[in-house]
Design a protein around this motif. Sequence first.
Motif, PDB file in Angstrom:
ATOM      1  N   ALA A  35       0.666  -1.049   0.299  1.00  0.00           N
ATOM      2  CA  ALA A  35       0.265   0.034  -0.389  1.00  0.00           C
ATOM      3  C   ALA A  35       0.793   1.254  -0.034  1.00  0.00           C
ATOM      4  CB  ALA A  35      -0.766  -0.379   1.420  1.00  0.00           C
ATOM      5  N   THR A  36       0.358   2.429  -0.776  1.00  0.00           N
ATOM      6  CA  THR A  36       1.219   3.818  -0.535  1.00  0.00           C
ATOM      7  C   THR A  36      -0.191   5.175  -0.580  1.00  0.00           C
ATOM      8  OG1 THR A  36       2.899   4.763  -0.996  1.00  0.00           O
ATOM      9  CG2 THR A  36       1.586   3.657  -2.645  1.00  0.00           C
ATOM     10  N   HIS A  37       0.527   5.942  -0.520  1.00  0.00           N
ATOM     11  CA  HIS A  37      -0.471   7.344  -1.041  1.00  0.00           C
ATOM     12  C   HIS A  37      -1.632   7.276  -2.217  1.00  0.00           C
ATOM     13  CE1 HIS A  37      -2.101  11.019  -1.220  1.00  0.00           C
ATOM     14  NE2 HIS A  37      -1.658  11.352   0.579  1.00  0.00           N
ATOM     15  N   TRP A  38      -2.021   7.408  -2.263  1.00  0.00           N
ATOM     16  CA  TRP A  38      -3.355   7.137  -3.594  1.00  0.00           C
ATOM     17  C   TRP A  38      -2.481   7.728  -4.565  1.00  0.00           C
ATOM     18  CZ3 TRP A  38      -4.712  11.850  -5.126  1.00  0.00           C
ATOM     19  CH2 TRP A  38      -5.333  12.875  -4.527  1.00  0.00           C
ATOM     20  N   ASP A  39      -2.295   9.183  -3.959  1.00  0.00           N
ATOM     21  CA  ASP A  39      -1.325  10.298  -5.257  1.00  0.00           C
ATOM     22  C   ASP A  39       0.291   9.812  -5.630  1.00  0.00           C
ATOM     23  OD1 ASP A  39      -1.238  12.708  -7.008  1.00  0.00           O
ATOM     24  OD2 ASP A  39       0.347  13.127  -5.053  1.00  0.00           O
ATOM     25  N   ALA A  40       0.974   8.660  -5.140  1.00  0.00           N
ATOM     26  CA  ALA A  40       2.130   8.111  -5.627  1.00  0.00           C
ATOM     27  C   ALA A  40       2.110   6.861  -5.831  1.00  0.00           C
ATOM     28  CB  ALA A  40       2.905   7.787  -3.799  1.00  0.00           C
ATOM     29  N   CYS A  41       0.637   6.184  -6.281  1.00  0.00           N
ATOM     30  CA  CYS A  41       0.253   4.333  -6.315  1.00  0.00           C
ATOM     31  C   CYS A  41       0.658   4.416  -7.856  1.00  0.00           C
ATOM     32  CB  CYS A  41      -1.265   4.411  -6.090  1.00  0.00           C
ATOM     33  SG  CYS A  41      -1.980   4.546  -4.839  1.00  0.00           S
ATOM     34  N   ALA A  42       0.407   5.353  -8.894  1.00  0.00           N
ATOM     35  CA  ALA A  42       0.754   5.218 -10.140  1.00  0.00           C
ATOM     36  C   ALA A  42       2.202   5.159 -10.445  1.00  0.00           C
ATOM     37  CB  ALA A  42      -0.495   6.603 -11.501  1.00  0.00           C
ATOM     38  N   PRO A  43       2.656   6.676 -10.139  1.00  0.00           N
ATOM     39  CA  PRO A  43       4.267   6.071 -10.450  1.00  0.00           C
ATOM     40  C   PRO A  43       4.662   5.119  -9.568  1.00  0.00           C
ATOM     41  CG  PRO A  43       3.925   8.263  -8.448  1.00  0.00           C
ATOM     42  CD  PRO A  43       2.287   7.598  -9.462  1.00  0.00           C
ATOM     43  N   PHE A  44       4.615   4.981  -8.313  1.00  0.00           N
ATOM     44  CA  PHE A  44       5.210   3.664  -8.129  1.00  0.00           C
ATOM     45  C   PHE A  44       4.928   2.703  -8.989  1.00  0.00           C
ATOM     46  CE2 PHE A  44       5.968   2.539  -2.959  1.00  0.00           C
ATOM     47  CZ  PHE A  44       6.502   0.732  -3.927  1.00  0.00           C
ATOM     48  N   GLN A  45       3.458   2.555  -9.547  1.00  0.00           N
ATOM     49  CA  GLN A  45       3.624   1.325  -9.897  1.00  0.00           C
ATOM     50  C   GLN A  45       4.570   1.289 -11.776  1.00  0.00           C
ATOM     51  OE1 GLN A  45       1.160  -2.381  -9.175  1.00  0.00           O
ATOM     52  NE2 GLN A  45       3.299  -2.240 -10.590  1.00  0.00           N
ATOM     53  N   ALA A  46       4.537   2.638 -12.373  1.00  0.00           N
ATOM     54  CA  ALA A  46       5.180   2.486 -13.548  1.00  0.00           C
ATOM     55  C   ALA A  46       6.844   2.535 -13.015  1.00  0.00           C
ATOM     56  CB  ALA A  46       4.660   4.360 -14.025  1.00  0.00           C
ATOM     57  N   HIS A  47       7.630   2.917 -11.365  1.00  0.00           N
ATOM     58  CA  HIS A  47       8.324   2.448 -12.036  1.00  0.00           C
ATOM     59  C   HIS A  47       8.793   1.259 -11.093  1.00  0.00           C
ATOM     60  CE1 HIS A  47       7.856   6.537 -11.934  1.00  0.00           C
ATOM     61  NE2 HIS A  47       9.948   6.934 -11.752  1.00  0.00           N
ATOM     62  N   PHE A  48       7.923   1.138 -10.727  1.00  0.00           N
ATOM     63  CA  PHE A  48       8.486  -1.002  -9.558  1.00  0.00           C
ATOM     64  C   PHE A  48       6.905  -1.741 -10.468  1.00  0.00           C
ATOM     65  CE2 PHE A  48       9.793   2.570  -7.262  1.00  0.00           C
ATOM     66  CZ  PHE A  48      10.963   2.140  -7.049  1.00  0.00           C
ATOM     67  N   PRO A  49       7.435  -1.974 -11.514  1.00  0.00           N
ATOM     68  CA  PRO A  49       5.959  -2.695 -12.451  1.00  0.00           C
ATOM     69  C   PRO A  49       6.436  -4.403 -11.599  1.00  0.00           C
ATOM     70  CG  PRO A  49       7.793  -2.869 -13.448  1.00  0.00           C
ATOM     71  CD  PRO A  49       8.364  -1.785 -12.697  1.00  0.00           C
TER      72      PRO A  49
END
Length: 324
Positions: free
Chosen positions: A131-145
């Motif tokens: 889990a992570t902050h909703w605002d960081a979900c997209a960049p998190f997933q994009a950087h770490f597939p």
Amino acid sequence: MHRVVFILYPGFELLDMAGPASVFNGANRALGQVGRAPLYQILLASPTGGDTASSSGISVQTARLDELRGQRLGTLLIVGAESGPLQAAMADPDLRGALPGLTAQAERFGSVCSGGMVLAGLGLLDGCRVATHWDACAPFQAHFPGVSVDPEALYVRDGRLWTSAGVTTGIDMALAMVACDLNAGVAAEVAQRLVLYARRPGHQSQFSPLLSAQARGDSPFADLIGWIQANLHAPLDVPALAARAGLTERSFHRKFTAATGQTPAHFVETLRLDAARMLLSRGLSLKQVSAQVGLFPTARFSRLFQRRFGITPGTYGEMHRVEG
């Protein structure tokens, strides 16, 4: 003693550390009241040690990370920050060099808010659900597939790994840890001492329909929305709500939809189902939940719940029950 280590760095989010730390300290206080020894020892650490400034300008005294090597660690949590400080932390050679070994020697490890990206950058979260902050979900997933990011959960436990959505959800995660280490009763007492509205289970969504409506600023229906939340058991159809708002039904429907982005019927149903998830996690029966949230008969409640969440309320309650 169970040592809880918070890993900090310049520009960290203070509440990511202070909230969970208050929970662990509250558990020690609760234990002391019944004549038991404290369980948790809290330690703050940073790559260089010494004064470490948070994003709010408040500095805290920290130990050096390398002083932790070889020590017994219970819980190791790295906190989050805004983009600039976080990027600097991800590139910090001292932090990158210390984290793999420290996470390996800890009984459990994880992150609060965007701090998980530091762990992910070292490959420590590959194949894990986080889990992570909703605002960081997209960049998190994009950087770490290779990491599975749950955009809804308040916190996620995946084996030894615990991650939370950030800021106040770090409190929810810490309460869950206390419940695991001690019992639900102590966790409930700590939550009450912190004047929390409720102990939120990890599966609850980050996106509160009530908060979303309130966030629309000077909504003319702020008072009405608060009343709806407190009276979910009551008849909440358009005629009843329009009368309470002092508007014609047609005018109310149009203005409410414009103010909240949802029709009155859909908004009320969302609030009711959101409340139902909380009640189910507390072990209430379907009949009790159905009555308290105003979705009856029980068969209708079950249909609506399954349509919205893809699972029956009975199964949901069994999967997510939180005692205490």
